[in-house]
Motif scaffolding. Sequence first.
Motif, short mmCIF file in Angstrom:
data_model
loop_
_atom_site.label_atom_id
_atom_site.label_comp_id
_atom_site.label_asym_id
_atom_site.label_seq_id
_atom_site.Cartn_x
_atom_site.Cartn_y
_atom_site.Cartn_z
N MET A 64 147.03 73.80 27.49
CA MET A 64 145.77 73.88 26.52
C MET A 64 146.17 74.99 25.52
O MET A 64 146.74 76.01 26.01
N THR A 65 146.05 74.88 24.43
CA THR A 65 145.92 75.80 23.38
C THR A 65 145.14 76.84 23.41
O THR A 65 143.94 77.00 23.87
N THR A 66 145.78 78.24 23.36
CA THR A 66 144.97 79.50 23.78
C THR A 66 144.34 79.79 22.53
O THR A 66 144.37 79.50 21.39
N PHE A 92 135.39 88.85 23.00
CA PHE A 92 135.79 88.13 21.84
C PHE A 92 135.48 89.36 20.76
O PHE A 92 134.07 89.75 20.55
N LYS A 93 136.13 89.77 19.72
CA LYS A 93 135.70 90.84 18.80
C LYS A 93 135.71 90.09 17.40
O LYS A 93 135.44 90.76 16.53
N GLY A 94 135.94 88.83 17.24
CA GLY A 94 136.05 88.30 15.78
C GLY A 94 134.82 87.67 15.32
O GLY A 94 133.77 88.20 15.81
N GLU A 95 134.73 87.21 14.26
CA GLU A 95 133.54 86.49 13.59
C GLU A 95 132.90 85.42 14.46
O GLU A 95 133.58 84.66 15.11
N LEU A 96 131.73 85.62 14.45
CA LEU A 96 130.73 84.88 15.45
C LEU A 96 129.72 84.16 14.40
O LEU A 96 128.86 85.09 13.93
N VAL A 97 129.56 82.91 14.47
CA VAL A 97 128.47 82.36 13.71
C VAL A 97 127.70 81.23 14.42
O VAL A 97 128.06 80.65 15.39
N LEU A 99 127.23 79.88 29.18
CA LEU A 99 127.85 81.12 29.47
C LEU A 99 129.24 80.60 29.87
O LEU A 99 130.28 81.36 29.67
N ALA A 100 129.60 79.75 30.64
CA ALA A 100 130.78 79.11 30.98
C ALA A 100 131.59 78.69 30.12
O ALA A 100 132.65 78.99 29.85
N ALA A 101 131.11 77.89 29.12
CA ALA A 101 131.84 77.43 27.87
C ALA A 101 132.12 78.56 27.03
O ALA A 101 133.29 78.48 26.31
N ALA A 102 131.54 79.62 26.92
CA ALA A 102 131.69 80.70 25.96
C ALA A 102 132.92 81.43 26.48
O ALA A 102 133.73 81.66 25.57
N ARG A 103 132.70 81.59 28.09
CA ARG A 103 134.05 82.34 28.49
C ARG A 103 135.00 81.32 28.30
O ARG A 103 136.23 81.84 27.81
N VAL A 123 137.16 81.56 24.76
CA VAL A 123 138.00 82.64 24.35
C VAL A 123 138.75 83.09 25.17
O VAL A 123 139.44 84.13 25.15
N ALA A 124 139.02 82.30 26.62
CA ALA A 124 139.91 82.57 27.53
C ALA A 124 141.30 81.75 27.39
O ALA A 124 141.37 80.71 26.76
N ASP A 125 142.46 82.23 27.87
CA ASP A 125 143.55 81.59 27.86
C ASP A 125 143.39 80.66 29.04
O ASP A 125 144.21 79.50 28.86
N THR A 126 142.69 80.76 30.20
CA THR A 126 142.63 79.79 31.08
C THR A 126 141.19 79.38 31.54
O THR A 126 140.60 80.42 32.27
N PRO A 127 140.86 78.45 30.68
CA PRO A 127 139.35 77.75 31.07
C PRO A 127 139.34 77.61 32.53
O PRO A 127 140.23 76.89 33.44
#
Length: 417
Positions: free
Chosen positions: A1-3, A32-37, A307-311, A314-318
Motif C-alpha cells: 500500500m502506498t505510504t 501529521f504536521k501538514g495541511e488539514l481540512v 480515530l483508527a482511520a485517522a491513524r 498517516v501511517a506507513d502500516t495501517p
Amino acid sequence: MTTMSERPGPVVVVGASLAGLRAVEGVRRAGFKGELVLVGAEEHLPYNRPPLSKDLLTGMVEHNALGLCTEEHLADLGVTLRLGTPAMGLDLDAREVVLNGARLPFGSLLVTTGSRPAALPHGGAPQQGVHLLRTVDDALALRDDLLRARDVVVVGAGFVGAEVASSAAELGARVTVVEAAPAPLARALGPTIGEVCGRLHGLHGVTLRCGAGVAALEGTPAVTSVRLTDGTRLPADVVVVGVGVRPDTDWLEGSGLDLSDGVVCDETLNAGHPGIWAAGDVATWTNPLYGRRMRLQAWTAASEQALAAARNAVADTPKPCSVVPYFWSDQYGKRLAALGVPGEADEPHVVGDLEGLRFVSLHPDGDRIGMVFALDRPDLIMKFRRLVMTRAPFGEAVELAERLVAEPAHEEQGVRS
C-alpha cells in the motif's frame, strides 16, 4: 500500500460530525504536521446528535450547548474549516473533492458524512408538520411543532422513533407509534425483548400499533391524519418519520468507490483505493472481532473508527480496527443499552425483573456470548465488555449476570437524561 510520504498533499476530512472531529484530532495525535481540512455541509461546528431526539426536544438543553468543540480548539489543531460547503463529488484520478464551484486536492481523504433518514414514499403528501430528524435544525423545527401539537404520530418504533415518542409525550401530546414489525426493536433484540421494550410506550400513555403500515399522509397543505394500510385513520398535527437511515453517499456516486452498503472498506477502514478511508455510519467494514462486514450506527463506534482511520491515513502500516458495538437509548426515564452482536437464537437468557422492566438479557452466538442488553440497569452493561470482546463462553456471561444482579444496586449517577 502506498505510504503517506508517497501521497503528498493535505489530509481532507469530509463530514463535520463526531467522526469528522475525531478524525482531525486523530490525524494530529498521530503526528501529521501538514495541511488539514474539515469540510461540512452544515454551518455548525461538530455537535452531539443523541440529544436531538431527547433533551433538545423537551427543552432540557438548548442547541448552543450541544457543541463538541470550539473554533479555538480546531484553530489550535491547525484545521482549515469549510463549513456550509457540501461535497458534490469525488475525482479519484485527480485526487480532488468536488465542491460547489471549487475543487479541493488531497493526499489522504477521510469520509465521515454519516447517514440520512429514510423518507416515506408518500408522493404528494403534505409537507407541513411532517418531519425527518437528523440535524439540529431539524430538531428545532420539530420542537416548535411539538409545542403546539395535540396529536403526534411517530412512524417507526426504533431507538430514535421511541425517543421522539417519549419526548412528545413528556410535552403533553397524544402520541401514537406505528411500527411495521410485530414488535419494536425485534430485529435488534429479538421478539421477546422487543415486545417487553414496547410495553414502555403503553405504560406512559403512548399508543403502540405494531404490524401496521402507512398507506398515506393526508391533509392540505398541512398534515391532518395518517391513513394506515388497514384503513384506520389516525389524527395527526405532527408526523415524525423514523423508518431507518441510509448512508450519505450520494456525492460519491460514479467515483469508483464500492457503495453497495455505504462506503465498503477493509478491516483497516481503507475504501479500496490508496489514501481513501471512511468511518462512522457511512462505513461498512470487516470487523476483525467478528470476522464479517458490518455497518454500525452508534456514537461510540463512530468515535473509535474515526480515530483508527485517522491513524491509518498517516501511517506507513495501517492496522485493523476492531469495535465492540455499543448502543444506548433513553426512553421514558429509563436507559436501554446493548453491547455486542446477537447470534441467531431468538430466546435470550434473562436475569432480573422482566415484568418490572429492570433486567439484563444475554443473547448467545452459538456457545459464546454475542450480545448483552440491559433495561434500567446502566450500572451493569460495561461490566460485560471484556467477555463480549473476548467472545467468552455463554455460561460465563450468565454467571456474571446472576452475580451482578444479585448484588445490592449501587447509586446510579449521570446515566439518565
